[in-house]
Each structure stands twice: as C-alpha cells, then as structure tokens.
Design a protein around this motif. Structure first.
Motif, mmCIF file in Angstrom:
data_model
loop_
_atom_site.group_PDB
_atom_site.id
_atom_site.type_symbol
_atom_site.label_atom_id
_atom_site.label_comp_id
_atom_site.label_asym_id
_atom_site.label_seq_id
_atom_site.Cartn_x
_atom_site.Cartn_y
_atom_site.Cartn_z
ATOM 1 N N MET A 199 0.829 -1.204 0.000
ATOM 2 C CA MET A 199 0.000 0.000 0.000
ATOM 3 C C MET A 199 0.866 1.258 0.000
ATOM 4 N N TYR A 200 1.963 1.211 0.739
ATOM 5 C CA TYR A 200 2.884 2.347 0.777
ATOM 6 C C TYR A 200 3.440 2.638 -0.614
ATOM 7 N N ILE A 201 3.928 1.612 -1.296
ATOM 8 C CA ILE A 201 4.511 1.794 -2.627
ATOM 9 C C ILE A 201 3.466 2.298 -3.615
ATOM 10 N N GLU A 202 2.253 1.764 -3.519
ATOM 11 C CA GLU A 202 1.203 2.129 -4.474
ATOM 12 C C GLU A 202 0.658 3.538 -4.255
ATOM 13 N N THR A 203 0.970 4.153 -3.124
ATOM 14 C CA THR A 203 0.480 5.514 -2.860
ATOM 15 C C THR A 203 1.609 6.539 -2.776
ATOM 16 N N LEU A 204 2.803 6.179 -3.246
ATOM 17 C CA LEU A 204 3.941 7.094 -3.177
ATOM 18 C C LEU A 204 3.819 8.270 -4.144
ATOM 19 N N ASN A 205 3.073 8.077 -5.211
ATOM 20 C CA ASN A 205 2.870 9.146 -6.201
ATOM 21 C C ASN A 205 4.184 9.690 -6.753
ATOM 22 N N GLY A 206 5.112 8.778 -7.029
ATOM 23 C CA GLY A 206 6.359 9.179 -7.676
ATOM 24 C C GLY A 206 7.468 9.626 -6.751
ATOM 25 N N ILE B 9 10.738 -9.869 -1.843
ATOM 26 C CA ILE B 9 10.072 -8.582 -2.063
ATOM 27 C C ILE B 9 10.871 -7.709 -3.024
ATOM 28 N N VAL B 10 12.182 -7.697 -2.878
ATOM 29 C CA VAL B 10 13.029 -6.930 -3.798
ATOM 30 C C VAL B 10 12.781 -7.383 -5.229
ATOM 31 N N SER B 11 12.693 -8.679 -5.428
ATOM 32 C CA SER B 11 12.428 -9.214 -6.766
ATOM 33 C C SER B 11 11.025 -8.827 -7.252
ATOM 34 N N MET B 12 10.062 -8.838 -6.344
ATOM 35 C CA MET B 12 8.676 -8.525 -6.697
ATOM 36 C C MET B 12 8.521 -7.096 -7.213
ATOM 37 N N TYR B 13 9.272 -6.159 -6.613
ATOM 38 C CA TYR B 13 9.098 -4.742 -6.948
ATOM 39 C C TYR B 13 10.249 -4.176 -7.782
ATOM 40 N N LYS B 14 10.986 -5.030 -8.450
ATOM 41 C CA LYS B 14 12.160 -4.568 -9.195
ATOM 42 C C LYS B 14 11.809 -3.630 -10.338
ATOM 43 N N SER B 15 10.562 -3.670 -10.807
ATOM 44 C CA SER B 15 10.165 -2.792 -11.925
ATOM 45 C C SER B 15 9.706 -1.415 -11.460
ATOM 46 N N VAL B 16 9.583 -1.196 -10.139
ATOM 47 C CA VAL B 16 9.156 0.106 -9.620
ATOM 48 C C VAL B 16 10.357 1.044 -9.625
ATOM 49 N N LYS B 17 10.275 2.105 -10.406
ATOM 50 C CA LYS B 17 11.448 2.937 -10.681
ATOM 51 C C LYS B 17 11.787 3.932 -9.573
ATOM 52 N N ASN B 18 10.818 4.337 -8.781
ATOM 53 C CA ASN B 18 11.080 5.410 -7.817
ATOM 54 C C ASN B 18 11.488 4.905 -6.434
ATOM 55 N N VAL B 19 11.687 3.590 -6.286
ATOM 56 C CA VAL B 19 12.144 3.052 -5.009
ATOM 57 C C VAL B 19 13.401 2.223 -5.210
ATOM 58 N N SER B 20 14.265 2.262 -4.199
ATOM 59 C CA SER B 20 15.431 1.379 -4.170
ATOM 60 C C SER B 20 15.384 0.597 -2.872
ATOM 61 N N PHE B 21 15.960 -0.593 -2.863
ATOM 62 C CA PHE B 21 15.890 -1.467 -1.705
ATOM 63 C C PHE B 21 17.275 -1.764 -1.148
ATOM 64 N N SER B 22 17.340 -1.852 0.179
ATOM 65 C CA SER B 22 18.519 -2.344 0.869
ATOM 66 C C SER B 22 18.052 -3.384 1.875
ATOM 67 N N VAL B 23 18.780 -4.485 1.973
ATOM 68 C CA VAL B 23 18.404 -5.585 2.853
ATOM 69 C C VAL B 23 19.416 -5.678 3.989
ATOM 70 N N PHE B 24 18.911 -5.825 5.219
ATOM 71 C CA PHE B 24 19.762 -5.824 6.401
ATOM 72 C C PHE B 24 19.523 -7.079 7.243
ATOM 73 N N ASP B 25 20.584 -7.538 7.912
ATOM 74 C CA ASP B 25 20.488 -8.626 8.877
ATOM 75 C C ASP B 25 20.674 -8.114 10.303
ATOM 76 N N SER B 26 20.803 -6.801 10.463
ATOM 77 C CA SER B 26 21.000 -6.192 11.767
ATOM 78 C C SER B 26 19.992 -5.064 11.952
ATOM 79 N N TYR B 27 19.245 -5.104 13.057
ATOM 80 C CA TYR B 27 18.314 -4.020 13.350
ATOM 81 C C TYR B 27 19.053 -2.700 13.509
#
Length: 299
Positions: free
Chosen positions: A139-146, A163-181
C-alpha cells in the motif's frame, strides 16, 4: 440481511488510495462517533473473543466487529462484522472482515507516515514482513505518487529478497536488505514495524535519528522510546492510556485531533515521533459502509 464474503470484497478491486482516504475520512469524524474500548474475553490462555462496537452518526450506521482466535482452527484468527442501519437498528449485512482488517491496518500505518513523517524524508525501514507487513509495504509503494525513497528491509526467512524481486520494476524506489536491526535503523527517517514477537527493544533508543518517525503496527520493540521521544500520537486514548510509560510521555494526542486542527502534528524536522495505532472499530465499520455501498450500487 446480506452476507458479504471476502471474495465479494476482493471483486471490488478497492485501490490502496481509496483505503488511505477512508482512514482519513473516518478519523475526521471520530469525535462525533461512539467508540467504546473493545472487550476481550480470553479462555485457556490461547482462545479469545474480541468485541469492537462503533456507531457513526454522520453515516447513519453502526456495527460490531468480532475477532476470534481458536488455535486448532485453520485459520486460527477470524473476524466478522455485524453491520446495522442506525436509524432503525436493522441488520444490513454480515461481513467477512479478514480482508478489511488487513487493508485498514495497512492503510492506517501508511496514513500515519504521510501525516507525521518529515516532508523531505528519503528512507523508510520495514521490520516484519508477514501478511500485515507486506500489505503495508504494498500500500505504501502504491500511494507514493512518484516520490523517490530508499526502502530498508529486515531479512527474515528470505522474505526481503523475494520482495526486492517482486518490486524490481518500480522505478522510484530502491531497496537495501539488512540482517541487523541496528544498521537498518541507524540514520533512517521512518521505521514501520509489524513484528508480532520481540523479546526486547530492537536497539538503543539513542540510535534513532532526530526527526525520525516510528510506526509500530504492533507495539513491540520500542518501549524505551516512549520515555524520550518528543511526541506520541495514537488512534484512541482509551486504547493507549494503560501503556507502561503512558504517564511519562512527553506529549500525547490523538491522530484525529491533528486532522481537525485541535493540535499540531509535527512542528519541525528535529522532533522524534511515535504513532501508535492499536486498531479501532471506527475504521472497520467505515470500511464496511463503503464496501456495502459499492456492492449495493452493483446490484
């Protein structure tokens, strides 16, 4: 009396933008609605009935949401809504509320980000990527409005990588994955948590940067922040007044009061803020009303 199933609701193709707007509309009339605290009946430490009533005079509707948990049932957690005409008390519908619960929970979190995060924020972290966490992220990604934003994910059971793979076509977001809070939260503007179990706080409260916003969909993992953050908002005073450190909050107001101008939200980009949305029947019954109207218009 109409029976409305989850498939009936999904068939409406309700947009994420609609859900966030319904949350906002409902909160703006909260002060005029009748919303007692929910009643919980627990059995054997594992079974429960939660009963959540609400009357919304502005829409001439009333309703009761009933949430049950039976560990031996599949799924163990279920919810239903009894939906009434408030003018004559007649039961209009029995509604399967599982989908409503997920969508309104996600929408409330996204709404809080839009209302209380600093306007120029650039990073947001998501902890807990189960059903609710993934619904909130979607919902967050779908309401970012660019808006350009870096999304930080805590990796658990490889869900972040999926999730990174699922949203790889969304151009206005980038992802970082962490194993530490600690590394994920350090220098992050917004932190959204949907974890259902945490033995202790995620990190030392001093690691949270100035100007950050915490949105604990479930309240675990941030208790020490209650003592030091500048402002704390909640969906309902009665649901939050029994928090361990409530009497030591620096500031507390309801989210609805920000919307109607009764109190300010964020005053500046230095304030650290928490938004506790425990879940109120007002949103469930408001969603039920909109869904009932749309289905009636299709008939």
């Amino acid at each position: 009396m109409r029976k409305i199933s989850e498939s009936d609701i999904k068939g409406l193709n309700i947009s994420s933008a609609d859900c966030v707007r319904w949350v906002d509309d409902a909160l703006r009339i909260k002060r005029k609605s009748l919303l007692p605290p929910k009643t919980s009946i627990h059995q054997d430490g594992h079974k429960f009935f939660n009963v959540m009533p609400c009357v919304i005079p502005d829409k001439n509707i009333a309703g009761v949401k009933v949430v049950t948990r039976y560990p031996e049932r599949e799924p163990s957690l279920k919810s239903h809504i009894l939906f009434y005409d408030n003018s004559d008390g007649n039961l209009k519908a029995l509604i399967d509320a599982d989908f409503i619960t997920t969508q309104r929970t996600a929408a409330v979190a996204v709404h809080s980000v839009g209302l209380l995060a600093k306007k120029d924020y650039r990073s947001i972290a998501f902890i807990g990527l189960g059903t609710i966490g993934q619904a909130t992220l979607k919902m967050y990604i779908e309401t970012l409005n660019g808006k350009m934003v870096q999304i930080r994910l805590f990796n658990y059971k490889n869900r972040a990588e999926n999730i990174v793979s699922m949203y790889k076509s969304v151009k206005n977001v980038s992802f970082s994955v962490f194993d530490s809070y600690e590394k994920m939260i350090d220098d992050c503007d917004v932190i959204v948590s949907a974890v259902t179990f945490a033995e202790q706080d995620f990190c030392d409260e001093n690691l949270y940067k100035k100007g950050c916003l915490l949105v604990p969909i479930h309240t675990l993992g941030f208790q020490q922040c209650d003592l030091t953050f500048d402002k704390i908002f909640g969906d309902d005073y009665e649901h939050i007044k029994n928090f361990k450190y409530f009497n030591r909050f620096k500031s507390f107001n309801e989210v609805s009061d920000v919307l109607i101008g009764k109190c300010p939200g964020r005053d500046n980009n230095e304030q650290r803020i928490i938004a506790y949305n425990i879940g109120i029947a007002l949103h469930d019954i408001f969603f039920a009303s909109e869904i009932y109207s749309r289905l009636s218009n299709q008939a």
